[in-house]
Write a protein that holds these residues in place. Structure first.
Motif, PDB file in Angstrom:
ATOM      1  N   GLY A 132       0.786  -1.222   0.000  1.00 14.26           N
ATOM      2  CA  GLY A 132       0.000   0.000   0.000  1.00 14.26           C
ATOM      3  C   GLY A 132       0.817   1.271   0.000  1.00 14.26           C
ATOM      4  O   GLY A 132       0.325   2.314   0.421  1.00 14.26           O
ATOM      5  N   VAL A 133       2.035   1.206  -0.430  1.00 14.29           N
ATOM      6  CA  VAL A 133       2.888   2.393  -0.488  1.00 14.29           C
ATOM      7  C   VAL A 133       3.245   2.667  -1.943  1.00 14.29           C
ATOM      8  O   VAL A 133       3.221   1.767  -2.779  1.00 14.29           O
ATOM      9  N   PRO A 134       3.560   3.924  -2.255  1.00 13.72           N
ATOM     10  CA  PRO A 134       3.978   4.224  -3.626  1.00 13.72           C
ATOM     11  C   PRO A 134       5.152   3.335  -4.025  1.00 13.72           C
ATOM     12  O   PRO A 134       6.100   3.153  -3.258  1.00 13.72           O
ATOM     13  N   THR A 135       5.060   2.758  -5.207  1.00 16.22           N
ATOM     14  CA  THR A 135       6.056   1.786  -5.649  1.00 16.22           C
ATOM     15  C   THR A 135       6.503   2.089  -7.068  1.00 16.22           C
ATOM     16  O   THR A 135       5.674   2.299  -7.959  1.00 16.22           O
ATOM     17  N   LEU A 136       7.804   2.097  -7.265  1.00  9.74           N
ATOM     18  CA  LEU A 136       8.393   2.228  -8.594  1.00  9.74           C
ATOM     19  C   LEU A 136       9.045   0.904  -8.939  1.00  9.74           C
ATOM     20  O   LEU A 136       9.847   0.373  -8.168  1.00  9.74           O
ATOM     21  N   VAL A 137       8.705   0.368 -10.095  1.00  8.52           N
ATOM     22  CA  VAL A 137       9.342  -0.847 -10.606  1.00  8.52           C
ATOM     23  C   VAL A 137      10.108  -0.443 -11.855  1.00  8.52           C
ATOM     24  O   VAL A 137       9.536   0.128 -12.784  1.00  8.52           O
ATOM     25  N   VAL A 138      11.405  -0.721 -11.845  1.00  7.13           N
ATOM     26  CA  VAL A 138      12.250  -0.421 -13.002  1.00  7.13           C
ATOM     27  C   VAL A 138      12.528  -1.728 -13.724  1.00  7.13           C
ATOM     28  O   VAL A 138      13.130  -2.642 -13.155  1.00  7.13           O
ATOM     29  N   ALA A 139      12.067  -1.818 -14.958  1.00  9.45           N
ATOM     30  CA  ALA A 139      12.296  -2.999 -15.782  1.00  9.45           C
ATOM     31  C   ALA A 139      13.520  -2.742 -16.645  1.00  9.45           C
ATOM     32  O   ALA A 139      13.547  -1.797 -17.426  1.00  9.45           O
ATOM     33  N   SER A 145       9.344  -8.004 -14.334  1.00  8.73           N
ATOM     34  CA  SER A 145       9.157  -6.660 -13.765  1.00  8.73           C
ATOM     35  C   SER A 145       7.772  -6.129 -14.110  1.00  8.73           C
ATOM     36  O   SER A 145       7.115  -5.494 -13.269  1.00  8.73           O
ATOM     37  N   ARG A 146       7.313  -6.384 -15.333  1.00  3.32           N
ATOM     38  CA  ARG A 146       5.972  -5.939 -15.720  1.00  3.32           C
ATOM     39  C   ARG A 146       4.911  -6.647 -14.883  1.00  3.32           C
ATOM     40  O   ARG A 146       3.929  -6.028 -14.457  1.00  3.32           O
ATOM     41  N   GLU A 147       5.088  -7.934 -14.644  1.00  2.52           N
ATOM     42  CA  GLU A 147       4.155  -8.689 -13.800  1.00  2.52           C
ATOM     43  C   GLU A 147       4.167  -8.142 -12.371  1.00  2.52           C
ATOM     44  O   GLU A 147       3.112  -8.026 -11.732  1.00  2.52           O
ATOM     45  N   LEU A 148       5.342  -7.819 -11.875  1.00  2.00           N
ATOM     46  CA  LEU A 148       5.469  -7.258 -10.536  1.00  2.00           C
ATOM     47  C   LEU A 148       4.690  -5.952 -10.441  1.00  2.00           C
ATOM     48  O   LEU A 148       3.884  -5.755  -9.524  1.00  2.00           O
ATOM     49  N   ALA A 149       4.903  -5.058 -11.390  1.00  2.00           N
ATOM     50  CA  ALA A 149       4.207  -3.770 -11.376  1.00  2.00           C
ATOM     51  C   ALA A 149       2.699  -3.958 -11.503  1.00  2.00           C
ATOM     52  O   ALA A 149       1.923  -3.279 -10.818  1.00  2.00           O
ATOM     53  N   GLY A 208      -1.402   0.539  -8.087  1.00  2.00           N
ATOM     54  CA  GLY A 208      -0.870   1.874  -8.335  1.00  2.00           C
ATOM     55  C   GLY A 208       0.617   1.949  -8.638  1.00  2.00           C
ATOM     56  O   GLY A 208       1.164   3.051  -8.731  1.00  2.00           O
ATOM     57  N   ALA A 209       1.285   0.826  -8.792  1.00  2.00           N
ATOM     58  CA  ALA A 209       2.728   0.859  -9.054  1.00  2.00           C
ATOM     59  C   ALA A 209       3.013   1.549 -10.382  1.00  2.00           C
ATOM     60  O   ALA A 209       2.246   1.438 -11.338  1.00  2.00           O
ATOM     61  N   GLU A 210       4.124   2.252 -10.403  1.00  2.00           N
ATOM     62  CA  GLU A 210       4.598   2.877 -11.636  1.00  2.00           C
ATOM     63  C   GLU A 210       5.671   1.981 -12.235  1.00  2.00           C
ATOM     64  O   GLU A 210       6.544   1.482 -11.510  1.00  2.00           O
ATOM     65  N   LEU A 211       5.620   1.799 -13.533  1.00  2.00           N
ATOM     66  CA  LEU A 211       6.594   0.990 -14.246  1.00  2.00           C
ATOM     67  C   LEU A 211       7.386   1.879 -15.188  1.00  2.00           C
ATOM     68  O   LEU A 211       6.817   2.651 -15.951  1.00  2.00           O
ATOM     69  N   VAL A 212       8.700   1.780 -15.095  1.00  2.00           N
ATOM     70  CA  VAL A 212       9.595   2.480 -16.010  1.00  2.00           C
ATOM     71  C   VAL A 212      10.496   1.430 -16.638  1.00  2.00           C
ATOM     72  O   VAL A 212      11.035   0.571 -15.928  1.00  2.00           O
ATOM     73  N   GLU A 213      10.643   1.479 -17.951  1.00  2.00           N
ATOM     74  CA  GLU A 213      11.529   0.549 -18.638  1.00  2.00           C
ATOM     75  C   GLU A 213      12.788   1.294 -19.079  1.00  2.00           C
ATOM     76  O   GLU A 213      12.706   2.380 -19.645  1.00  2.00           O
ATOM     77  N   VAL A 214      13.925   0.685 -18.777  1.00  2.00           N
ATOM     78  CA  VAL A 214      15.219   1.275 -19.109  1.00  2.00           C
ATOM     79  C   VAL A 214      16.004   0.255 -19.917  1.00  2.00           C
ATOM     80  O   VAL A 214      16.061  -0.917 -19.539  1.00  2.00           O
ATOM     81  N   GLU A 215      16.596   0.696 -21.012  1.00  2.00           N
ATOM     82  CA  GLU A 215      17.410  -0.213 -21.824  1.00  2.00           C
ATOM     83  C   GLU A 215      18.725  -0.467 -21.103  1.00  2.00           C
ATOM     84  O   GLU A 215      19.633   0.353 -21.106  1.00  2.00           O
ATOM     85  N   GLU A 226      21.999   7.539 -15.944  1.00  2.00           N
ATOM     86  CA  GLU A 226      21.209   8.750 -16.185  1.00  2.00           C
ATOM     87  C   GLU A 226      19.721   8.425 -16.237  1.00  2.00           C
ATOM     88  O   GLU A 226      18.910   9.093 -15.600  1.00  2.00           O
ATOM     89  N   GLN A 227      19.356   7.387 -16.995  1.00  2.00           N
ATOM     90  CA  GLN A 227      17.947   7.028 -17.119  1.00  2.00           C
ATOM     91  C   GLN A 227      17.394   6.514 -15.788  1.00  2.00           C
ATOM     92  O   GLN A 227      16.279   6.848 -15.402  1.00  2.00           O
ATOM     93  N   TRP A 228      18.179   5.688 -15.101  1.00  2.00           N
ATOM     94  CA  TRP A 228      17.748   5.162 -13.812  1.00  2.00           C
ATOM     95  C   TRP A 228      17.567   6.300 -12.808  1.00  2.00           C
ATOM     96  O   TRP A 228      16.558   6.374 -12.111  1.00  2.00           O
ATOM     97  N   GLY A 229      18.549   7.176 -12.746  1.00  2.00           N
ATOM     98  CA  GLY A 229      18.482   8.306 -11.818  1.00  2.00           C
ATOM     99  C   GLY A 229      17.291   9.205 -12.104  1.00  2.00           C
ATOM    100  O   GLY A 229      16.606   9.648 -11.183  1.00  2.00           O
ATOM    101  N   ALA A 230      17.033   9.469 -13.381  1.00  2.00           N
ATOM    102  CA  ALA A 230      15.887  10.313 -13.744  1.00  2.00           C
ATOM    103  C   ALA A 230      14.577   9.645 -13.325  1.00  2.00           C
ATOM    104  O   ALA A 230      13.659  10.320 -12.833  1.00  2.00           O
ATOM    105  N   ALA A 231      14.477   8.335 -13.501  1.00  2.00           N
ATOM    106  CA  ALA A 231      13.259   7.618 -13.109  1.00  2.00           C
ATOM    107  C   ALA A 231      13.058   7.693 -11.600  1.00  2.00           C
ATOM    108  O   ALA A 231      11.943   7.966 -11.125  1.00  2.00           O
ATOM    109  N   VAL A 232      14.107   7.482 -10.847  1.00  2.00           N
ATOM    110  CA  VAL A 232      13.997   7.506  -9.379  1.00  2.00           C
ATOM    111  C   VAL A 232      13.706   8.919  -8.890  1.00  2.00           C
ATOM    112  O   VAL A 232      12.818   9.126  -8.048  1.00  2.00           O
ATOM    113  N   ARG A 233      14.431   9.908  -9.419  1.00  2.00           N
ATOM    114  CA  ARG A 233      14.182  11.297  -8.995  1.00  2.00           C
ATOM    115  C   ARG A 233      12.754  11.720  -9.330  1.00  2.00           C
ATOM    116  O   ARG A 233      12.074  12.348  -8.513  1.00  2.00           O
ATOM    117  N   GLY A 234      12.286  11.378 -10.524  1.00  2.00           N
ATOM    118  CA  GLY A 234      10.922  11.726 -10.912  1.00  2.00           C
ATOM    119  C   GLY A 234       9.898  11.089  -9.991  1.00  2.00           C
ATOM    120  O   GLY A 234       8.930  11.732  -9.562  1.00  2.00           O
TER     121      GLY A 234
END
Length: 131
Positions: A71-78, A90-94, A99-106, A117-125
């Motif tokens: 029940g807490v805000p959750t970010l899943v990085v795939a 990761s998609r199944e987890l999200a 309410g989980a947010e999913l971000v995909e990073v190559e 850079e992409q990971w940091g931007a996702a986490v900061r956002g």
């Protein structure tokens, strides 16, 4: 690519496996044979006692039913190039966490190292949206 790592034992074998499975192809291709050998050797020294047992535990334990209770805000990085923990997982987890947010990073499994850079931007956002 051919590379040689001196030594033997289960830690070294696991380090080879984890390096080749967890690292995305672009990151692997940037390494020279010597750098790859150094990376595997370094990981082999870092592999703590009990790691093979932990790998087996990951294969055996299923916590999917518990995801709906988060029940807490959750970010899943795939990491889209991850062969160790596939982006599908990761998609199944999200999808299982309300309410989980999913971000995909190559990237491979080491997303913070391979695509900082992409990971940091996702986490900061994510953190900015949930302050």
């Amino acid at each position: 690519m051919t590379y040689t790592v001196k030594g033997s034992g289960p830690g070294l074998l696991l380090a080879h496996f984890l390096t080749l499975m967890a690292t995305g192809d672009p990151a692997l291709e940037r390494l020279s044979p010597a750098e790859l050998a150094d990376s595997v050797a370094g990981l082999a020294e870092f592999v703590p006692t009990g790691t093979p047992e932990q790998v087996r535990l990951v294969e055996e334990v299923d916590t999917t039913a518990e995801l709906a209770g988060i029940g807490v805000p959750t970010l899943v990085v795939a990491a889209t190039l991850d062969r160790l923990a596939s982006p599908e997982l990761s998609r199944e987890l999200a999808a299982g966490i309300p309410g989980a947010e999913l971000v995909e990073v190559e990237s491979g499994h080491l997303v913070a190292a391979e695509a900082p850079e992409q990971w940091g931007a996702a986490v900061r956002g994510f953190l900015d949206r949930h302050r």
